[in-house]
Design a protein around this motif. Structure first.
Motif, PDB file in Angstrom:
ATOM      1  N   THR A 193      41.274  37.244  27.973  1.00 29.45           N
ATOM      2  CA  THR A 193      42.491  37.986  27.677  1.00 29.45           C
ATOM      3  C   THR A 193      42.175  39.471  27.586  1.00 29.45           C
ATOM      4  N   ALA A 194      43.215  40.302  27.573  1.00 29.50           N
ATOM      5  CA  ALA A 194      43.020  41.750  27.458  1.00 29.50           C
ATOM      6  C   ALA A 194      42.334  42.098  26.138  1.00 29.50           C
ATOM      7  N   VAL A 227      38.558  46.012  33.751  1.00 27.71           N
ATOM      8  CA  VAL A 227      38.696  44.688  33.145  1.00 27.71           C
ATOM      9  C   VAL A 227      39.810  44.703  32.105  1.00 27.71           C
ATOM     10  N   GLU A 228      39.821  45.728  31.259  1.00 22.46           N
ATOM     11  CA  GLU A 228      40.833  45.811  30.203  1.00 22.46           C
ATOM     12  C   GLU A 228      42.237  45.961  30.775  1.00 22.46           C
ATOM     13  N   SER A 229      42.348  46.673  31.902  1.00 22.86           N
ATOM     14  CA  SER A 229      43.667  46.872  32.517  1.00 22.86           C
ATOM     15  C   SER A 229      44.180  45.616  33.209  1.00 22.86           C
ATOM     16  N   GLY A 230      43.311  44.629  33.371  1.00 24.75           N
ATOM     17  CA  GLY A 230      43.690  43.404  34.051  1.00 24.75           C
ATOM     18  C   GLY A 230      43.351  43.395  35.519  1.00 24.75           C
ATOM     19  N   ALA A 231      42.838  44.530  36.047  1.00 30.50           N
ATOM     20  CA  ALA A 231      42.521  44.609  37.470  1.00 30.50           C
ATOM     21  C   ALA A 231      41.297  43.779  37.840  1.00 30.50           C
ATOM     22  N   LEU A 237      36.111  39.109  35.631  1.00 28.42           N
ATOM     23  CA  LEU A 237      34.702  39.476  35.439  1.00 28.42           C
ATOM     24  C   LEU A 237      34.225  39.288  34.005  1.00 28.42           C
ATOM     25  N   VAL A 238      35.139  38.990  33.094  1.00 31.74           N
ATOM     26  CA  VAL A 238      34.751  38.858  31.681  1.00 31.74           C
ATOM     27  C   VAL A 238      33.590  37.894  31.477  1.00 31.74           C
ATOM     28  N   PRO A 239      33.587  36.691  32.074  1.00 34.94           N
ATOM     29  CA  PRO A 239      32.461  35.781  31.842  1.00 34.94           C
ATOM     30  C   PRO A 239      31.117  36.350  32.281  1.00 34.94           C
TER      31      PRO A 239
END
Length: 429
Positions: free
Chosen positions: A13-14, A133-137, A141-143
């Motif tokens: 999530t964001a 990543v934070e913007s959702g673009a 890639l978080v994992p």
């Protein structure tokens, strides 16, 4: 410490991405803080093939972020140096050729200062990627970012392991950190009973975990008892005084061959001086602390001690069941002691399950039922190492705070002694 790969079940999530960016910054700064007490000369030398120079660790974790995140996912990213991928790859066959591990100490260039510049270059680029990543673009890639953060934490422990080995070979016996005294005596050994039956072990899929921690599965246990604390130095001295290192009846055949080949007569970093035993630690050389857990012993030594005591080592399933419900906190890196400490009071369940020393188990490192390695180079972390190694549990005094879990599986070869490894006894009920 051995490194592993994620099971890719982290929340993306964001809010999680924003928290991840803060953790990334904190972990990167923590690595640099660990290197700060070291002179440049300390960071270049390789004391044995299993160890790596501090400079190499700092560069390798940056190479990880560069290779698996920045190059493929940050538009316009430029690598710092085209040969760094060769110098700082560890064992990723799919990522290309690499410099021999045993020659890492011969690489005087890039300098320590140039590695610091490389780290800054990668950190700055990662901050831009994390904005995406934070913007959702690039939320997917978080994992992989999570893997990179945990991977760097593992190398923080390796930095301390390797510096201790290096300093132990210096006649000046230098100290990495100032010694903090910790009064207290180990409580008398007690036994905690656990019923047999079918129990579930392994990670349940909530939050981050390495892939070797799952899948969660059933394990059949016989009733057993587990010691309330780890074996102490005083107890190990009794084993030594009773001829523990001279009695072949106590040792596995490979262990006995190793004892004779290597001339072992005490744990690693111990030496007799001034009529007693002293141990080299990250705070310099000091008399052995009788009530602290014995440390820097191999699986072979741990197994021999257990036989001498008329007990055995626990299986990793027994250890995990015993740890259920116990907070995963203890004397880890953030305490600043940088050495194992005596166990605290035993209240309710076993003490000292986390921190102080990694605990050898009797379990071979292998795949859980249904395990499948991740595809690609990232999947090389675990599956290909599932042979000839033994599992350890619980973390140690050099493990970053919050890094371990009840399901966390560390693994080393049975002869290796430079990890902060000790033991806890078990017996059949």
């Amino acid at each position: 410490m051995n490194t592993h790969t994620s099971d890719f079940r982290s929340v993306s999530t964001a809010a999680a991405a924003e928290a991840l960016a803060a953790r990334f910054a904190r972990v990167r700064a923590q690595s640099e803080a660990l290197a700060a007490p070291l002179a440049p000369e300390d960071q270049v030398v390789q004391s044995m093939p299993d160890c790596s120079p501090t400079k190499w660790h700092l560069a390798h974790v940056s190479w990880f972020f560069e290779t698996f995140l920045l190059v493929p996912h940050l538009p316009g990213y430029q690598v710092r140096h085209p040969q760094f991928a060769y110098l700082f790859n560890s064992y990723y066959e799919a990522a290309g050729a690499r410099h021999p591990r045993f020659e890492r100490g011969l690489v005087t260039r890039p300098t320590v200062a140039e590695v610091a510049q490389y780290r800054a270059h990668v950190t700055g680029a990662m901050e831009r990627l994390l904005d995406r990543v934070e913007s959702g673009a690039a939320a997917d890639l978080v994992p992989i970012v999570e893997i990179g953060i945990n991977h760097e934490e593992q190398h923080q422990e390796l930095i301390l392991m390797d510096i201790l080995n290096l300093f132990s070979r210096n006649p000046l016996r230098p100290a990495y950190a100032e010694r903090k005294e910790a009064p207290g005596a180990a409580p008398p050994l007690q036994w905690h009973a656990f019923p047999g039956g079918i129990r579930e072990i392994g990670h349940d899929g909530n939050g981050f975990a390495y892939d070797n921690e799952g899948p969660r599965h059933e394990a059949l246990l016989r009733p057993f008892r587990l010691a309330s604390r780890c074996v102490t130095n005083a107890e190990w001295l009794a084993f030594m005084e009773d001829g523990g290192y001279r009695r072949p009846d106590l040792w596995l055949a490979d262990g006995w061959a190793t004892v004779n080949r290597e001339g072992w007569r005490a744990p690693l970093y111990w030496e007799e001086a001034d009529g007693g035993w002293q141990a080299m630690t990250l705070t310099g050389q000091h008399p052995v602390e009788p009530d602290a857990p014995v440390c820097h012993v191999s699986f072979y030594e741990a197994d021999a001690y257990a036989r001498w005591a008329g007990k055995r080592l626990p299986s990793e399933a027994e250890w995990e069941v015993a740890a259920d419900g116990i907070a995963a906190a203890g004397n880890t890196m953030g305490s600043g002691f940088f050495r194992p400490l005596p166990a605290g009071p035993v209240e309710g369940g076993p003490a000292q399950m986390y921190g102080d020393v990694w605990e050898w188990t009797a379990s071979f490192y292998g795949a859980y039922p249904g395990y499948r390695p991740a595809p690609g180079a990232i999947g090389e972390y675990n599956g290909k190492f599932m042979c000839n190694q033994m599992v350890l549990r619980g973390g140690c005094c050099a493990t970053p705070d919050g890094h371990v879990r009840p399901t966390y599986r560390n693994f080393f070869y049975p002869h290796q002694r430079w990890p902060f490894a000790g033991l806890r006894l078990a017996e059949d009920a």
